[in-house]
Structure formats: C-alpha cells, structure tokens
Scaffold this active site. Structure first.
Site, PDB file in Angstrom:
ATOM      1  N   THR A  14       9.146  12.561  17.333  1.00 48.22           N
ATOM      2  CA  THR A  14       8.628  12.272  18.675  1.00 48.22           C
ATOM      3  C   THR A  14       8.128  13.572  19.314  1.00 48.22           C
ATOM      4  O   THR A  14       8.705  14.637  19.064  1.00 48.22           O
ATOM      5  CB  THR A  14       9.741  11.646  19.533  1.00 48.22           C
ATOM      6  OG1 THR A  14      10.123  10.407  18.937  1.00 48.22           O
ATOM      7  CG2 THR A  14       9.272  11.381  20.965  1.00 48.22           C
ATOM      8  N   ASP A  64       9.566  16.091  12.218  1.00 50.76           N
ATOM      9  CA  ASP A  64       9.655  16.109  13.681  1.00 50.76           C
ATOM     10  C   ASP A  64       9.418  17.526  14.201  1.00 50.76           C
ATOM     11  O   ASP A  64       9.588  18.513  13.464  1.00 50.76           O
ATOM     12  CB  ASP A  64      11.042  15.605  14.120  1.00 50.76           C
ATOM     13  CG  ASP A  64      11.058  15.146  15.580  1.00 50.76           C
ATOM     14  OD1 ASP A  64      10.026  15.268  16.279  1.00 50.76           O
ATOM     15  OD2 ASP A  64      12.119  14.658  16.018  1.00 50.76           O
ATOM     16  N   GLY A  65       9.061  17.615  15.456  1.00 44.11           N
ATOM     17  CA  GLY A  65       8.874  18.899  16.121  1.00 44.11           C
ATOM     18  C   GLY A  65      10.194  19.440  16.647  1.00 44.11           C
ATOM     19  O   GLY A  65      11.265  18.900  16.372  1.00 44.11           O
ATOM     20  N   ALA A  66      10.103  20.523  17.403  1.00 44.49           N
ATOM     21  CA  ALA A  66      11.292  21.113  18.031  1.00 44.49           C
ATOM     22  C   ALA A  66      10.835  21.913  19.243  1.00 44.49           C
ATOM     23  O   ALA A  66       9.667  22.311  19.337  1.00 44.49           O
ATOM     24  CB  ALA A  66      12.030  22.013  17.048  1.00 44.49           C
ATOM     25  N   LYS A 104      16.195  20.455  20.412  1.00 40.88           N
ATOM     26  CA  LYS A 104      15.268  19.336  20.470  1.00 40.88           C
ATOM     27  C   LYS A 104      15.616  18.466  21.678  1.00 40.88           C
ATOM     28  O   LYS A 104      16.686  18.573  22.238  1.00 40.88           O
ATOM     29  CB  LYS A 104      15.346  18.490  19.188  1.00 40.88           C
ATOM     30  CG  LYS A 104      14.760  19.197  17.986  1.00 40.88           C
ATOM     31  CD  LYS A 104      14.691  18.333  16.731  1.00 40.88           C
ATOM     32  CE  LYS A 104      14.162  16.957  16.939  1.00 40.88           C
ATOM     33  NZ  LYS A 104      12.824  16.891  17.604  1.00 40.88           N
ATOM     34  N   GLY A 105      14.668  17.603  22.033  1.00 39.47           N
ATOM     35  CA  GLY A 105      14.942  16.662  23.123  1.00 39.47           C
ATOM     36  C   GLY A 105      14.119  16.897  24.361  1.00 39.47           C
ATOM     37  O   GLY A 105      14.303  16.209  25.366  1.00 39.47           O
ATOM     38  N   GLY A 127      11.271  15.998  24.738  1.00 43.05           N
ATOM     39  CA  GLY A 127      10.584  14.719  24.958  1.00 43.05           C
ATOM     40  C   GLY A 127      11.536  13.573  25.224  1.00 43.05           C
ATOM     41  O   GLY A 127      11.116  12.422  25.349  1.00 43.05           O
ATOM     42  N   GLU A 158      16.348  10.770  17.541  1.00 41.13           N
ATOM     43  CA  GLU A 158      15.882  11.765  16.562  1.00 41.13           C
ATOM     44  C   GLU A 158      17.036  12.200  15.667  1.00 41.13           C
ATOM     45  O   GLU A 158      16.864  12.364  14.448  1.00 41.13           O
ATOM     46  CB  GLU A 158      15.292  12.974  17.281  1.00 41.13           C
ATOM     47  CG  GLU A 158      13.961  12.674  17.942  1.00 41.13           C
ATOM     48  CD  GLU A 158      13.445  13.798  18.827  1.00 41.13           C
ATOM     49  OE1 GLU A 158      12.246  13.809  19.095  1.00 41.13           O
ATOM     50  OE2 GLU A 158      14.242  14.640  19.260  1.00 41.13           O
ATOM     51  N   LYS A 185       7.252  28.322  19.235  1.00 43.11           N
ATOM     52  CA  LYS A 185       8.603  27.743  19.229  1.00 43.11           C
ATOM     53  C   LYS A 185       9.633  28.642  18.535  1.00 43.11           C
ATOM     54  O   LYS A 185      10.827  28.352  18.575  1.00 43.11           O
ATOM     55  CB  LYS A 185       8.591  26.377  18.519  1.00 43.11           C
ATOM     56  CG  LYS A 185       7.574  25.383  19.068  1.00 43.11           C
ATOM     57  CD  LYS A 185       7.952  24.933  20.447  1.00 43.11           C
ATOM     58  CE  LYS A 185       7.038  23.881  21.026  1.00 43.11           C
ATOM     59  NZ  LYS A 185       7.028  22.607  20.354  1.00 43.11           N
TER      60      LYS A 185
HETATM   61  C1  5RP Z   1      11.307  15.142  21.572  1.00 47.10           C
HETATM   62  C2  5RP Z   1      11.476  16.381  20.790  1.00 47.10           C
HETATM   63  C3  5RP Z   1      10.232  17.091  20.367  1.00 47.10           C
HETATM   64  O1  5RP Z   1      10.223  17.207  19.000  1.00 47.10           O
HETATM   65  C4  5RP Z   1      10.214  18.434  21.025  1.00 47.10           C
HETATM   66  O2  5RP Z   1      10.334  18.251  22.431  1.00 47.10           O
HETATM   67  C5  5RP Z   1       8.915  19.186  20.715  1.00 47.10           C
HETATM   68  O3  5RP Z   1       7.852  18.484  21.292  1.00 47.10           O
HETATM   69  P1  5RP Z   1       6.348  18.968  21.168  1.00 47.10           P
HETATM   70  O4  5RP Z   1       5.944  18.779  19.761  1.00 47.10           O
HETATM   71  O5  5RP Z   1       5.626  18.070  22.140  1.00 47.10           O
HETATM   72  O6  5RP Z   1       6.298  20.413  21.612  1.00 47.10           O
HETATM   73  O7  5RP Z   1      12.541  16.839  20.480  1.00 47.10           O
HETATM   74  O8  5RP Z   1      12.534  14.650  22.022  1.00 47.10           O
END
Ligand code: 5RP
Length: 226
Positions: free
Chosen positions: A28, A83-85, A96-97, A99, A105, A123
């Site tokens: 996400t 997933d991103g971070a 994370k979190g 979003g 996740e 990051k």
């Molecule tokens: C969502 C997350 C996302 O992976 C984290 O916030 C990074 O988001 P982005 O890719 O928009 O920088 O943990 O809950």
C-alpha cells in the site's frame, strides 16, 4: 530523477520479478501503486497470478486493472510480498504505516515467503524515528494507550483525516497514534514495549522481516541486504 520517477522505476523493477503462477501480496502507498500498475500491465499482457492486497485501496486498484485479488482465506500462503516503507535503517529495520495500512501490511507480509521493500533513496536513514512511528489501537483504549506511550517518551498524536473531518480510521476501523519518538536507538526494545500495551493492535516497526530493499536513485535501482 524526481521522486515520482524513482517510485515508478522501482515499482516496475519489482513487477518484473513476478513470475507466472505466483501468489503475490500487494503493498500500500504511492510506491506500491506504481508496482501494482506495472504488474497490472503484465497481467493484461497475459501473466497469470493471484494476489492478496494489504488495503482496500490496493485491492480496488488491482481489480480495476483486471488482477485476480482474493482474500487471505482463499490464498493463505504467498510467494512474494512487495511494499514500500517510510524509513529503512541498517539491518532493514523499517517504519511503515504512513499510509495507515500497517496492520494489514504486517499480516499479508507474514503470509509471504519473501518480502521485498521498494523505496527511493529518500527513505534510507541511519536510524529510525524521524518519521513518526504509527501505532494502531482499539478506539476505546485511546486514553490508556496514549498515557502509556507518553510515559515511554514516544509523544503520540492521534492521526486525523486529511479533510479535517475527524480522527483517521484504518481499514479495520481502528485509530492510529503517530509517535514522534525522535531517534529510535533500539527498535526491538521499543517494539516490545509498545506491544505490551493493552489496546495496541499493531505498530509500524517491521524488524527482521524484509529480505532486501530495492532502492531507486540517480544511478538506477540498487539492492540493500540486511
Ligand atoms: C502504508 C505504508 C507505505 O508503504 C509507506 O507509507 C510508504 O508509502 P509511499 O510509498 O507512499 O512513500 O506503509 O501504510
């Protein structure tokens, strides 16, 4: 390269790792959106995969691209989770979190044999904590959890909806307390202290979970192993 271009680059590179027949967890956030879009394009070109999403928004996006997105009940074991971070520190310690999807996740990543993080260079940090650490809590426990997090020096702030219409609610209908902890010297100890608080559902420290990070920067995509 702009940050958006970096996210698109690393998202596509991660999508290229997916092979026919794989069971894939969808992360996400904005970087995961790029991954899902690139993967969706491959599905439209004939790639056969099944997916589980870590949020309602990723599920909707995946489905809108023609992807087969099902529940963990239908697909309890996954080959790969991407997933991103919000922060990546040495040893692949993650926050994370940002979003708001940290709980799902963590659940979906724990169902996967491999978890690969996709980020841009911004990051990467020497230590966690500049980005507020999200803690998902049961709503009624808020006063107690807030007090305990404050005693721990973690400076919790209740997350609000972006439109200012009230507290933010996760997909699981919980609150999030964003902890302005400052430098987190010992993430394992902080994770244990937070987890011990009654009313905490999950925290955004992902420790020892990711296999490696794919990091997009000016020179392309590099890998960081723990
Ligand atoms: C969502 C997350 C996302 O992976 C984290 O916030 C990074 O988001 P982005 O890719 O928009 O920088 O943990 O809950």
């Amino acid at each position: 390269m702009t940050q958006d271009e970096a996210k698109a680059l690393v998202g596509k590179r991660a999508a290229d790792m997916v092979e026919d027949g794989m069971r894939v967890g969808l992360g996400t956030g904005t970087t995961s959106v790029q991954f899902i879009k690139a993967l969706g394009a491959r599905v439209q070109a004939g790639l056969k995969i099944r997916c589980v999403a870590s949020s309602d928004s990723s599920e909707e996006l995946g489905r809108s691209l023609g992807m087969d997105v099902v529940s963990l009940e239908e697909l309890p074991e996954l080959d790969l989770y991407i997933d991103g971070a919000d922060e990546v520190a040495p040893g692949l310690a993650l926050i994370k979190g940002g979003g708001g999807a940290l709980l799902r996740e963590k659940i979906v990543s724990s169902a996967a044999k491999r978890f690969i993080v996709v980020v841009d260079e911004s990051k990467i940090v020497p230590h966690l904590g500049k980005f507020p650490l999200p803690v998902e809590i049961v709503k009624m426990a808020r006063p107690l959890v807030e007090r305990r997090l404050t005693e721990l020096g973690l400076n919790p702030v209740l997350r609000q909806k972006k439109d200012g219409s009230g507290p933010y609610l996760t997909d699981e209908n919980n609150f999030i307390l964003d902890c302005h902890a400052g430098e987190i010297i010992d993430p394992g100890a902080v994770a244990a202290e937070i987890r011990a608080i009654v009313g905490v559902v999950e925290h955004g420290l992902f420790l020892g979970r990711a296999e490696f990070a794919m990091i997009a920067g000016e020179d392309g995509v590099r890998e960081l192993h723990g």
